[in-house]
Enzyme design. Structure first.
Site, mmCIF file in Angstrom:
data_model
loop_
_atom_site.group_PDB
_atom_site.id
_atom_site.type_symbol
_atom_site.label_atom_id
_atom_site.label_comp_id
_atom_site.label_asym_id
_atom_site.label_seq_id
_atom_site.Cartn_x
_atom_site.Cartn_y
_atom_site.Cartn_z
ATOM 1 N N ALA A 30 0.801 -1.229 0.000
ATOM 2 C CA ALA A 30 0.000 0.000 0.000
ATOM 3 C C ALA A 30 0.834 1.280 0.000
ATOM 4 O O ALA A 30 0.437 2.281 -0.592
ATOM 5 C CB ALA A 30 -0.938 -0.003 1.204
ATOM 6 N N GLN A 108 0.747 -6.415 -3.614
ATOM 7 C CA GLN A 108 -0.449 -6.680 -2.803
ATOM 8 C C GLN A 108 -1.562 -5.746 -3.223
ATOM 9 O O GLN A 108 -2.704 -5.911 -2.799
ATOM 10 C CB GLN A 108 -0.162 -6.368 -1.323
ATOM 11 C CG GLN A 108 0.848 -7.231 -0.654
ATOM 12 C CD GLN A 108 1.192 -6.668 0.724
ATOM 13 O OE1 GLN A 108 1.963 -5.726 0.858
ATOM 14 N NE2 GLN A 108 0.621 -7.244 1.763
ATOM 15 N N ASP A 111 -4.916 -1.750 -7.005
ATOM 16 C CA ASP A 111 -5.214 -0.485 -7.696
ATOM 17 C C ASP A 111 -4.757 -0.438 -9.153
ATOM 18 O O ASP A 111 -4.970 0.554 -9.829
ATOM 19 C CB ASP A 111 -4.630 0.692 -6.914
ATOM 20 C CG ASP A 111 -3.124 0.568 -6.653
ATOM 21 O OD1 ASP A 111 -2.407 0.038 -7.528
ATOM 22 O OD2 ASP A 111 -2.673 1.011 -5.583
ATOM 23 N N HIS A 126 -3.331 -10.186 -4.685
ATOM 24 C CA HIS A 126 -4.669 -9.963 -4.119
ATOM 25 C C HIS A 126 -5.672 -9.575 -5.204
ATOM 26 O O HIS A 126 -6.730 -9.032 -4.910
ATOM 27 C CB HIS A 126 -4.625 -8.879 -3.032
ATOM 28 C CG HIS A 126 -3.913 -9.300 -1.778
ATOM 29 N ND1 HIS A 126 -3.480 -8.428 -0.819
ATOM 30 C CD2 HIS A 126 -3.548 -10.531 -1.331
ATOM 31 C CE1 HIS A 126 -2.886 -9.100 0.161
ATOM 32 N NE2 HIS A 126 -2.911 -10.377 -0.140
ATOM 33 N N CYS A 137 -21.217 -17.499 -14.653
ATOM 34 C CA CYS A 137 -20.740 -17.973 -15.962
ATOM 35 C C CYS A 137 -19.296 -17.557 -16.276
ATOM 36 O O CYS A 137 -18.736 -18.011 -17.274
ATOM 37 C CB CYS A 137 -21.665 -17.503 -17.086
ATOM 38 S SG CYS A 137 -21.490 -15.748 -17.478
ATOM 39 N N SER A 200 4.395 -3.551 4.820
ATOM 40 C CA SER A 200 4.828 -3.896 6.178
ATOM 41 C C SER A 200 5.213 -5.377 6.254
ATOM 42 O O SER A 200 5.657 -5.851 7.293
ATOM 43 C CB SER A 200 3.723 -3.578 7.181
ATOM 44 O OG SER A 200 2.554 -4.273 6.814
#
Ligand code: ZN
Length: 254
Positions: A30, A108, A111, A126, A137, A200
Site C-alpha cells: 500500500a 499486494q 489499484d 490480491h 458464468c 509492512s
C-alpha cells in the site's frame, strides 16, 4: 540533516546492490500508492476501513449474503481508485525494468497502478480492480464497463445469465489466486535481490516471500515507513518518502 546524509549513503548502497544483482524482483504494498492519494487502510483513523468493519462488508460471505450492501461499500471505492494515477515510485520501477535491472513486480495492491505506469510483468497476489467477473458464468468486464451494469438497487448483474458480478479482487475468506501465488514464489526464490517497497510485510502471502529470497541466498532491500519483521535482515533499509527515494536510487545507478 543527519538523517538526509544517512539516507543518501543508503540510496548509494541500494543502487550498488541493484547494479550488482542479476535478478531483482520488486515486492510492493500500500505504501507505494500513498503518494497517488490512496490511503493505506492500516493508517489509524484515516484509511478506507476507518468507518466500516472490513470483516462485515469485504468478505466473500457478505458479497453473497448482502450483495447490495457489499456494492454500497465497494462502488464508491471503485470510483475513487479509478481516478488515481501512478506516481514517481511506480515510474521508477518502470525505469528500472527499462534498463534491464528489474525482472518483475509482485504487488499486494489492487489499484492496478503498476500496469498503468507501464510495468511489464505485474503479479497481483490480491487481484485487481481492473476487471470484474460473473460468479456464475465467468464472463468478465473492465472497470469502465462495470459501471453500466448496475441496476437501480445498486447491484451489478450479468446480462447473459443474471448471475452476480464480483470485482476480481481477493475478498476476506476467499482463496488467493493460485497461479499468481506460484509465480510470486518462483520469482522470490530466483531473486538475488528483493526490493520491498511500501509493504509492512505482515500479510500473507507476501509476508512469506522475503524468507524465500533469503533462504535461497538472496538479499533484501526495504523501503517503507512502517517497521517490518524483516528489518534486521535487510541489507539496506530506507524509511523516507518512496516517491522521492526510489527515483533517487534509480538516479544513483552507475
Ligand atoms: Zn453470467
Amino acid at each position: 540533516m543527519e538523517r538526509e546524509i544517512a539516507a543518501e549513503a543508503e540510496i548509494e548502497q541500494l543502487a550498488g546492490l541493484i547494479s550488482e544483482a542479476s535478478r531483482v524482483v520488486a515486492l510492493t504494498g500500500a505504501g507505494i500508492s500513498v503518494p497517488s492519494g490512496i490511503p493505506d487502510f492500516r493508517t489509524p483513523g484515516k484509511g478506507i476501513w476507518a468507518k466500516v468493519d472490513p470483516m462485515k462488508v469485504a468478505t466473500i460471505d457478505a458479497f453473497h449474503r448482502d450483495t447490495r450492501g457489499f456494492w454500497q461499500f465497494y462502488r464508491p471505492r471503485f470510483e475513487m481508485l479509478g481516478e488515481k494515477r501512478p506516481n514517481a515510485a511506480h515510474q521508477a520501477l518502470v525505469e528500472l525494468e527499462r534498463r534491464g535491472r528489474l525482472e518483475a513486480v509482485i504487488t499486494q495492491n489492487i489499484d492496478r497502478l503498476h500496469g498503468m505506469a507501464g510495468s511489464g510483468e505485474v503479479v497481483e497476489v490480491h487481484g485487481s480492480i481492473e476487471t470484474s467477473s460473473c460468479t456464475t458464468c465467468g464472463s468478465s468486464w473492465s472497470l469502465a464497463e462495470v459501471e453500466a451494469l448496475f441496476d437501480e438497487d445498486g447491484i451489478a448483474t450479468c446480462g447473459g445469465c443474471m448471475g452476480k458480478i464480483k470485482p476480481d479482487v481477493v475478498l476476506f475468506g476467499e482463496m488467493l489466486p493460485l497461479a499468481a501465488i506460484e509465480r510470486a514464489r518462483e520469482l522470490a526464490e530466483g531473486a538475488d535481490l528483493m526490493l520491498c517497497v511500501g509493504s509492512s510485510l505482515e500479510v500473507f502471502p507476501v509476508a512469506g516471500l522475503p524468507e524465500l529470497t533469503l533462504s535461497a541466498g538472496g538479499q533484501l532491500a526495504i523501503i517503507t515507513q512502517s517497521s517490518t519483521p524483516y528489518d534486521g535482515r535487510a541489507a539496506v533499509r530506507l524509511s523516507g518518502d518512496v516517491a522521492e527515494q526510489l527515483p533517487a536510487v534509480v538516479a544513483a545507478l552507475p
